[in-house]
Design a protein around this motif. Sequence first.
Motif, mmCIF file in Angstrom:
data_model
loop_
_atom_site.group_PDB
_atom_site.id
_atom_site.type_symbol
_atom_site.label_atom_id
_atom_site.label_comp_id
_atom_site.label_asym_id
_atom_site.label_seq_id
_atom_site.Cartn_x
_atom_site.Cartn_y
_atom_site.Cartn_z
ATOM 1 N N HIS A 1 0.830 -1.204 0.000
ATOM 2 C CA HIS A 1 0.000 0.000 0.000
ATOM 3 C C HIS A 1 0.864 1.252 0.000
ATOM 4 O O HIS A 1 1.924 1.265 0.588
ATOM 5 C CB HIS A 1 -0.885 0.046 1.250
ATOM 6 N N ASP A 2 0.358 2.283 -0.619
ATOM 7 C CA ASP A 2 0.993 3.591 -0.563
ATOM 8 C C ASP A 2 -0.113 4.631 -0.703
ATOM 9 O O ASP A 2 -0.250 5.276 -1.727
ATOM 10 C CB ASP A 2 2.033 3.734 -1.678
ATOM 11 N N GLU A 3 -0.934 4.733 0.328
ATOM 12 C CA GLU A 3 -2.074 5.637 0.329
ATOM 13 C C GLU A 3 -1.957 6.593 1.519
ATOM 14 O O GLU A 3 -1.449 6.213 2.571
ATOM 15 C CB GLU A 3 -3.379 4.841 0.437
ATOM 16 N N PRO A 4 -2.460 7.801 1.388
ATOM 17 C CA PRO A 4 -2.346 8.764 2.491
ATOM 18 C C PRO A 4 -3.178 8.407 3.720
ATOM 19 O O PRO A 4 -2.910 8.911 4.807
ATOM 20 C CB PRO A 4 -2.820 10.083 1.873
ATOM 21 N N ASN A 5 -4.171 7.511 3.584
ATOM 22 C CA ASN A 5 -5.039 7.156 4.707
ATOM 23 C C ASN A 5 -4.536 5.934 5.473
ATOM 24 O O ASN A 5 -5.259 5.377 6.290
ATOM 25 C CB ASN A 5 -6.466 6.889 4.212
ATOM 26 N N GLN A 6 -3.293 5.519 5.237
ATOM 27 C CA GLN A 6 -2.803 4.331 5.910
ATOM 28 C C GLN A 6 -1.291 4.315 6.062
ATOM 29 O O GLN A 6 -0.571 4.987 5.328
ATOM 30 C CB GLN A 6 -3.259 3.088 5.173
ATOM 31 N N VAL A 7 -0.857 3.520 7.051
ATOM 32 C CA VAL A 7 0.564 3.287 7.260
ATOM 33 C C VAL A 7 0.731 1.820 7.644
ATOM 34 O O VAL A 7 -0.013 1.301 8.468
ATOM 35 C CB VAL A 7 1.154 4.242 8.328
ATOM 36 N N THR A 8 1.669 1.143 6.985
ATOM 37 C CA THR A 8 1.974 -0.258 7.250
ATOM 38 C C THR A 8 3.372 -0.308 7.846
ATOM 39 O O THR A 8 4.302 0.284 7.293
ATOM 40 C CB THR A 8 1.928 -1.090 5.950
ATOM 41 N N LEU A 9 3.494 -1.016 8.994
ATOM 42 C CA LEU A 9 4.759 -0.996 9.720
ATOM 43 C C LEU A 9 5.246 -2.384 10.099
ATOM 44 O O LEU A 9 4.479 -3.203 10.609
ATOM 45 C CB LEU A 9 4.603 -0.158 10.998
ATOM 46 N N GLU A 10 6.516 -2.605 9.885
ATOM 47 C CA GLU A 10 7.184 -3.812 10.362
ATOM 48 C C GLU A 10 7.332 -3.701 11.880
ATOM 49 O O GLU A 10 7.241 -2.602 12.438
ATOM 50 C CB GLU A 10 8.560 -3.950 9.697
ATOM 51 N N PRO A 11 7.588 -4.821 12.562
ATOM 52 C CA PRO A 11 7.760 -4.794 14.024
ATOM 53 C C PRO A 11 8.816 -3.772 14.465
ATOM 54 O O PRO A 11 9.873 -3.650 13.846
ATOM 55 C CB PRO A 11 8.218 -6.225 14.350
ATOM 56 N N GLY A 12 8.471 -3.019 15.517
ATOM 57 C CA GLY A 12 9.394 -2.041 16.085
ATOM 58 C C GLY A 12 9.475 -0.715 15.350
ATOM 59 O O GLY A 12 10.155 0.199 15.795
ATOM 60 N N LYS A 13 8.787 -0.581 14.235
ATOM 61 C CA LYS A 13 8.863 0.649 13.426
ATOM 62 C C LYS A 13 7.758 1.631 13.806
ATOM 63 O O LYS A 13 6.726 1.262 14.356
ATOM 64 C CB LYS A 13 8.768 0.327 11.935
ATOM 65 N N THR A 14 8.002 2.898 13.479
ATOM 66 C CA THR A 14 7.043 3.978 13.719
ATOM 67 C C THR A 14 6.823 4.729 12.409
ATOM 68 O O THR A 14 7.764 4.919 11.638
ATOM 69 C CB THR A 14 7.574 4.953 14.796
#
Length: 167
Positions: A119-132
Amino acid sequence: MKKLNGAILALMAGLIPVSNSLAQDQPEHSHAVHQHEGHHDSSQLVGKPGDPRKISRSVNVDMNDSMRFAPGSIAVKAGEVIRFVVKNSGKVKHEMVIGTAAELKEHAQAMAKFPNMEHDEPNQVTLEPGKTGSIVWQFDKAGKVDFACLQPGHFEAGMKGQVVVSH
């Protein structure tokens, strides 16, 4: 087999709507939530990407492997531009996606079929473990706006929340 035949018959009879995005390749479908915004009356309630130069305040959101967001309910005022600072404190990938309940449910079902969807949308964020990461969003109208993790199985496990927008 009976379930499959019933689904095929319902689809052929027009009882199950077909989404063009489900018939396309994965990269095209990754924009499903964004594409559907214009087709729902509730899309205005969801809001729009916020201007990073006009942030009203930041709200910290934690995602973890208990399949919950902390906080699970967030209060904002209509017109505010919110920077959601989202942290994945778990050991598996999580995401925060803002949308209507119907959009989130539909997208969760698509993610189950295409678990490696990016995904690369402004309404979302996808994070790997430990990431912000962050989402900058403006809520235009009073009401309730949903958010959820759409990684396969997470939505179904209850990884959902709401933004309550007041006047």
